[in-house]
Design an enzyme around this catalytic site. Structure first.
Site, mmCIF file in Angstrom:
data_model
loop_
_atom_site.group_PDB
_atom_site.id
_atom_site.type_symbol
_atom_site.label_atom_id
_atom_site.label_comp_id
_atom_site.label_asym_id
_atom_site.label_seq_id
_atom_site.Cartn_x
_atom_site.Cartn_y
_atom_site.Cartn_z
ATOM 1 N N ASN A 70 -8.023 -1.658 1.991
ATOM 2 C CA ASN A 70 -8.696 -0.921 0.929
ATOM 3 C C ASN A 70 -10.163 -0.665 1.260
ATOM 4 O OD1 ASN A 70 -6.217 -1.324 -0.260
ATOM 5 N ND2 ASN A 70 -7.042 -1.922 -2.241
ATOM 6 N N GLU A 128 -10.247 2.169 3.534
ATOM 7 C CA GLU A 128 -9.950 3.324 2.678
ATOM 8 C C GLU A 128 -11.202 3.814 1.948
ATOM 9 O OE1 GLU A 128 -7.854 3.392 -1.588
ATOM 10 O OE2 GLU A 128 -6.505 2.762 0.021
ATOM 11 N N SER A 133 0.835 -1.202 0.000
ATOM 12 C CA SER A 133 0.000 0.000 0.000
ATOM 13 C C SER A 133 0.867 1.248 0.000
ATOM 14 C CB SER A 133 -0.917 0.019 1.221
ATOM 15 O OG SER A 133 -1.672 1.220 1.229
ATOM 16 N N LYS A 173 -4.592 -6.580 3.178
ATOM 17 C CA LYS A 173 -4.505 -5.500 2.184
ATOM 18 C C LYS A 173 -5.904 -5.200 1.621
ATOM 19 C CE LYS A 173 -2.759 -2.577 -0.785
ATOM 20 N NZ LYS A 173 -3.837 -2.318 -1.736
#
Length: 466
Positions: free
Chosen positions: A193, A196, A134, A189
């Site tokens: 996201n 995010e 990232s 990961k």
């Protein structure tokens, strides 16, 4: 071979190229490979020309000499598009590799694909690492956050390299960690996201609330004040830059079409939450908000047909916005880490949440002051809501979220993420939900049985409702 490269990278796109430069900067010898395809004919040659002074880089457009240039056990990092391309590259490499060689997938692969690929490679006596990276192109070049999934022995061979090129936390420790076996690295990961997505949507909703009453400069000024305090984050920081950027005399932001794209990882997070049975309403709201935004033509048609009344209102106090944002972000992070915890328990990954939060404090897109606080929280608690400061903050700011949502309804401003945060708090703090009716309905049409409040939860009942 004394002149062999320590590691090889396949794929010189933006991320592959920047990671390669990062590796060279830290003194590691490197071989790079890129296929000869339309528009990519000069990638390898240009890369070598730019780095010929270091004498650490070799470049290839053929697989066999590329692999022959690597020291054993060979370590091959794939920086190609996620999906079937990864499987195709693995099959291309497999006949030329030897037992103990390591393939590393550094793309945004689905964690279940990584589990499958790791098992397949193990059958071939090969090692496989699923590595979440990232930080975007700048992070890849200057220091990303790196989440490694795979066997411990593989991490031991590559850990020093990964840790050297990663970003550093406040204690100057690398933002890189061995998360767990097989798909653990790519899973976290994926959740990164998802968090995010919701963080971006919350900022978009705040922008929508503020722009009715404030200029871009005024919104940027408000956000700048927040960014100096406990709400500071990378995403808030770049939002300030975006608000102030101009193209000629126009604000660039005002020229951008309101259709948000996605690459699927947010949807994967929501699907994983559904499969694992853990509430992740804020990520889901953010994902569907993007899907709705993409239906621009349909929205325009509906807006012409359904002209909703807007009640007169005064702007919300900035302190109300700040309190609501504070509360919603805590809920978003709580839901994200709960998803990781549930997956870790389900798949026996033994993920350490404090260590995961630590490597997310720098280099990655969701780095923030709140993430720094999460490190200490998870050193003492298994849940963010078990931390008394977080719980008190949500409790104290609950009315602010309510006021914000009411204002949004009156002004016809959609606030899906804020509403999801509020509803989650409502549901989690409701002693008796109407799920008893749902259980009765399920038992009526499907004889699914139900539990009773006057019996132990181990007892199940069925009623002949007719």
């Amino acid at each position: 071979m004394n002149n062999s490269s320590f590691i090889g990278i396949i794929g010189l796109g933006v991320m592959g190229r920047n990671l390669s430069l990062n590796i060279l900067d830290h003194g590691y010898s490197l071989s790079v490979y890129n296929r000869i395809a339309e528009g990519e004919e000069r990638l390898v040659a240009d890369f070598l020309n730019e780095n010929k002074g270091q004498n650490l880089a070799k470049g290839f457009t053929a697989i066999k000499p590329f692999l022959a240039s690597l020291e054993k056990p060979r370590k091959v990092l794939l920086m190609v598009k996620a999906g079937k391309a990864i499987d195709e590259v693995i099959e291309t490499l497999r006949p030329h590799l030897e037992p103990g060689d390591i393939i590393i997938d550094g793309g945004n692969s689905h964690y279940q694909d990584t589990v499958r690929r790791e098992a397949y490679c193990k059958q071939q006596d090969l090692n496989f690492i699923g590595m979440g990276v990232s930080g975007g192109e700048e992070g890849a070049r200057k220091g990303p956050s790196m989440m490694i999934g795979g066997e411990t022995k593989s991490y031991e061979l590559l850990g020093k390299l990964f840790e050297s090129i990663a970003a550093s936390d406040q204690a100057q420790k690398p933002c890189c960690a061995h998360i767990g076996p097989d798909g653990a690295g790519h899973f976290v990961k994926m959740v990164h996201n998802g968090i995010e997505y919701a963080e971006m949507q919350l900022l978009a909703e705040l922008y929508d609330l503020l722009k009715r009453w404030n200029t871009n400069e005024e919104i940027a000024h408000i956000f700048s004040g927040w960014n100096k305090e406990s709400l500071s984050s990378f995403l808030l920081e770049i939002t300030i830059d975006i608000l102030l950027h101009k193209t000629n005399d126009d604000y660039t932001l005002d020229l951008i079409l309101d259709k948000a794209a996605n690459k699927g990882t947010g949807g994967w997070s929501v699907k994983a939450a559904l499969e694992l049975g853990t509430p992740n309403s804020m990520m889901a709201a953010a994902v569907f908000a993007r899907y709705l935004s993409s239906q621009k033509q349909a929205r325009q048609g509906m807006a012409r047909k359904l002209q909703l009344d807007t009640k007169s209102s005064t702007p919300l106090k900035i302190d109300v916005l700040k309190k609501a944002y504070t509360s919603a972000r805590i809920i978003n992070h709580h839901q994200g880490f709960e998803l990781v915890k549930t997956a870790s328990d389900t798949y026996k990954w033994n993920i350490h949440l404090a260590e995961l939060a630590r490597i997310w404090t720098n280099g990655c897109i969701i780095r923030s002051k709140l993430m720094q606080n999460c490190v200490g929280i998870f050193n003492k608690n298994t849940s963010i809501l078990n931390n008394h400061l977080c719980f008190e903050s949500i409790s104290a700011n609950h009315s602010a979220v309510q006021e914000l949502i009411i204002h949004g309804i009156q002004q016809n401003i959609p606030l899906p993420c804020f509403q999801s945060a509020y509803t989650y708090c409502q549901s989690m703090s409701t002693d008796r939900l109407p799920a008893n009716l749902i259980q009765a309905q399920r038992d009526y049409f499907g004889a699914h049985t139900y539990q009773r409040i006057d019996h132990p939860e181990t007892a199940y009942f069925h009623t002949n409702w007719k």
